[in-house]
Design an enzyme around this catalytic site. Structure first.
Site, PDB file in Angstrom:
ATOM      1  N   GLU A 120      -0.883  -7.171  -3.177  1.00 25.85           N
ATOM      2  CA  GLU A 120      -1.028  -5.769  -3.598  1.00 25.85           C
ATOM      3  C   GLU A 120      -2.481  -5.432  -3.936  1.00 25.85           C
ATOM      4  O   GLU A 120      -2.935  -4.311  -3.718  1.00 25.85           O
ATOM      5  CB  GLU A 120      -0.133  -5.502  -4.817  1.00 25.85           C
ATOM      6  CG  GLU A 120       1.337  -5.379  -4.469  1.00 25.85           C
ATOM      7  CD  GLU A 120       1.633  -4.096  -3.706  1.00 25.85           C
ATOM      8  OE1 GLU A 120       1.299  -4.027  -2.505  1.00 25.85           O
ATOM      9  OE2 GLU A 120       2.203  -3.187  -4.300  1.00 25.85           O
ATOM     10  N   THR A 168      -1.324   4.999  -2.507  1.00 24.28           N
ATOM     11  CA  THR A 168      -1.248   4.587  -3.912  1.00 24.28           C
ATOM     12  C   THR A 168      -2.631   4.677  -4.551  1.00 24.28           C
ATOM     13  O   THR A 168      -2.787   5.122  -5.688  1.00 24.28           O
ATOM     14  CB  THR A 168      -0.695   3.151  -3.996  1.00 24.28           C
ATOM     15  OG1 THR A 168       0.551   3.127  -3.325  1.00 24.28           O
ATOM     16  CG2 THR A 168      -0.510   2.701  -5.427  1.00 24.28           C
TER      17      THR A 168
HETATM   18  N1  LIG Z   1       2.056  -5.391   5.287  1.00 18.64           N
HETATM   19  C1  LIG Z   1       1.745  -4.131   4.962  1.00 18.64           C
HETATM   20  N2  LIG Z   1       2.709  -3.193   4.909  1.00 18.64           N
HETATM   21  C2  LIG Z   1       2.410  -1.914   4.611  1.00 18.64           C
HETATM   22  N3  LIG Z   1       1.169  -1.463   4.363  1.00 18.64           N
HETATM   23  C3  LIG Z   1       0.164  -2.370   4.380  1.00 18.64           C
HETATM   24  C4  LIG Z   1       0.422  -3.726   4.667  1.00 18.64           C
HETATM   25  N4  LIG Z   1      -0.764  -4.380   4.601  1.00 18.64           N
HETATM   26  C5  LIG Z   1      -1.708  -3.479   4.308  1.00 18.64           C
HETATM   27  N5  LIG Z   1      -1.154  -2.250   4.181  1.00 18.64           N
HETATM   28  C6  LIG Z   1      -1.876  -1.008   3.840  1.00 18.64           C
HETATM   29  O1  LIG Z   1      -1.411  -0.567   2.577  1.00 18.64           O
HETATM   30  C7  LIG Z   1      -1.428   0.854   2.519  1.00 18.64           C
HETATM   31  C8  LIG Z   1      -0.037   1.323   2.089  1.00 18.64           C
HETATM   32  O2  LIG Z   1       0.209   0.865   0.819  1.00 18.64           O
HETATM   33  P1  LIG Z   1       0.587   1.867  -0.323  1.00 18.64           P
HETATM   34  O3  LIG Z   1      -0.369   3.023  -0.319  1.00 18.64           O
HETATM   35  O4  LIG Z   1       0.716   1.058  -1.562  1.00 18.64           O
HETATM   36  O5  LIG Z   1       1.987   2.396   0.211  1.00 18.64           O
HETATM   37  P2  LIG Z   1       3.384   2.235  -0.413  1.00 18.64           P
HETATM   38  O6  LIG Z   1       3.422   3.256  -1.488  1.00 18.64           O
HETATM   39  O7  LIG Z   1       4.348   2.583   0.640  1.00 18.64           O
HETATM   40  O8  LIG Z   1       3.454   0.822  -0.858  1.00 18.64           O
HETATM   41  C9  LIG Z   1      -1.778   1.357   3.904  1.00 18.64           C
HETATM   42  O9  LIG Z   1      -3.152   1.682   3.887  1.00 18.64           O
HETATM   43  C10 LIG Z   1      -1.559   0.146   4.785  1.00 18.64           C
HETATM   44  O10 LIG Z   1      -2.408   0.114   5.908  1.00 18.64           O
HETATM   45  N1  LIG Z   2       2.803   1.606 -10.477  1.00 21.97           N
HETATM   46  C1  LIG Z   2       2.236   1.910  -9.185  1.00 21.97           C
HETATM   47  C2  LIG Z   2       3.334   1.822  -8.156  1.00 21.97           C
HETATM   48  C3  LIG Z   2       2.927   2.211  -6.754  1.00 21.97           C
HETATM   49  O1  LIG Z   2       4.079   2.147  -5.935  1.00 21.97           O
HETATM   50  P1  LIG Z   2       4.029   2.495  -4.371  1.00 21.97           P
HETATM   51  O2  LIG Z   2       5.402   2.266  -3.888  1.00 21.97           O
HETATM   52  O3  LIG Z   2       3.617   3.920  -4.282  1.00 21.97           O
HETATM   53  O4  LIG Z   2       3.018   1.570  -3.775  1.00 21.97           O
HETATM   54  C4  LIG Z   2       1.679   3.323  -9.250  1.00 21.97           C
HETATM   55  O5  LIG Z   2       2.417   4.203  -9.700  1.00 21.97           O
HETATM   56  O6  LIG Z   2       0.517   3.538  -8.904  1.00 21.97           O
END
Ligand SMILES: Nc1ncnc2c1ncn2[C@@H]1O[C@H](COP(=O)(O)OP(=O)(O)O)[C@@H](O)[C@H]1O
Ligand SMILES: N[C@@H](CCOP(=O)(O)O)C(=O)O
Length: 291
Positions: A120, A168
């Site tokens: 993460e 995020t």
């Molecule tokens: N295995 C993965 N699966 C999904 N997103 C990934 C992965 N590895 C890297 N990323 C990157 O993480 C970002 C998405 O994560 P995030 O914004 O936390 O979305 P979510 O809220 O769906 O978790 C995108 O920029 C994506 O390219």
């Molecule tokens: N606590 C984090 C959780 C982010 O979750 P995601 O599913 O949007 O990656 C935040 O609120 O920033």
């Protein structure tokens, strides 16, 4: 080869910013791993065109590194990235469980949570574990100050995902840096109520505790149609509604038998705001499963 199904998750649940999370029965990523001299990654499925295959940029690369477990890692995305449904966490959690088995590392599920948290950090800049904890342990989880608690809650929910993306990283920038003592007191009360509801598997009580006066109002601004969707879901019988994770998905806690109506109202609410959306009628479920 080892195959793992890693579930979507919904973090925060309103009153538990960066602390609470739930695993969802669906959607899910499927992760397949095979030993290799160095880590390589292939990605297919929902939103795969936006996900890097470079191990330094994909969450699973950091997990392989942390476990010293080089592998070819095949990711079939069921959880669209930038959804608020723990997309990056699903892959990280699935890879942690799969590589631990592939290399016989012998780590417990609890020990795998910080390992997946390293993944993460690659995308959000911080090793927050509120998504990877439920993705690995299942149910409702409390991740606080390095401690983890999991409760085997199993309640119906609807996760409604609009066709907009909120990263995020961006959604963390709008989080207020201060809160009044009144807001702190209200948040603590809600978080305690929600936890009691989860322990009793009581959607009414848990839903009552999903409001938060600090983070959710700021994030709701990033989600076109949020208020209409929320009001529609509550009118259709949802017991609590909030932004899922960092958004844009919206999470509604339901009673048995009212998910379909809630899902319809949420999709229509987004449509009224000119946004296409799909609703997952799902429930709080188990963590990553080895096939
Ligand atoms: N295995 C993965 N699966 C999904 N997103 C990934 C992965 N590895 C890297 N990323 C990157 O993480 C970002 C998405 O994560 P995030 O914004 O936390 O979305 P979510 O809220 O769906 O978790 C995108 O920029 C994506 O390219
Ligand atoms: N606590 C984090 C959780 C982010 O979750 P995601 O599913 O949007 O990656 C935040 O609120 O920033």
């Amino acid at each position: 080869m080892i195959t793992v199904r890693a579930p979507a998750t919904s973090a925060n649940l309103g009153s538990g910013f960066d602390v609470f999370g739930v695993a969802l029965d669906r959607p899910a990523d499927v992760i397949r791993v095979e030993k290799a001299p160095r880590t390589t990654i292939s990605v297919t499925g929902a939103g795969s065109q936006y996900i890097p295959e470079d191990p330094d940029k994909n969450t699973v690369g950091a997990v392989a590194e942390a476990l010293d477990a080089p592998a070819h890692i095949d990711i079939d995305k069921g959880v669209r990235p930038a959804s608020g449904l723990g997309s990056s966490a699903a892959s990280a959690a699935g890879a942690a469980v799969a590589l631990n088995a592939l290399y016989d590392r012998g780590l417990s599920r609890e020990e795998l949570v910080p390992v997946a948290g390293e993944g993460e950090a690659v995308v959000s800049g911080e090793a927050h574990v509120d998504n990877v904890a439920p993705a690995i342990l299942g149910g409702f989880t409390i991740a606080s100050g390095g401690d983890l608690t999991a409760v085997r809650a199993r309640m119906p929910v609807v996760a409604c995902l609009p066709e907009i993306a909120v990263s995020t990283r961006d959604a963390r920038r709008v989080v207020p840096t201060q809160a009044s003592i009144e807001d702190v007191v209200e948040t603590v009360g809600n978080a305690a109520t929600l936890t009691a509801g989860m322990c009793r598997n009581d959607p009414k009580l848990a839903g009552k505790g999903m409001d938060d006066p600090v983070v959710t109002p700021a994030r709701a601004e990033l989600i076109t149609g949020y208020e209409t969707v929320r009001e529609g879901a509550l009118a259709a019988g949802a017991t609590g509604v909030t932004v899922s994770g960092a958004g844009p998905a919206v999470l509604a806690l339901c009673r048995e038998g009212n998910r379909r109506k809630v899902a319809r109202e949420m999709v229509e609410g987004f449509a009224d705001a000119g946004v296409e959306a799909r609703a997952y009628q799902t429930r709080i479920g188990p963590g990553a499963e080895l096939f």
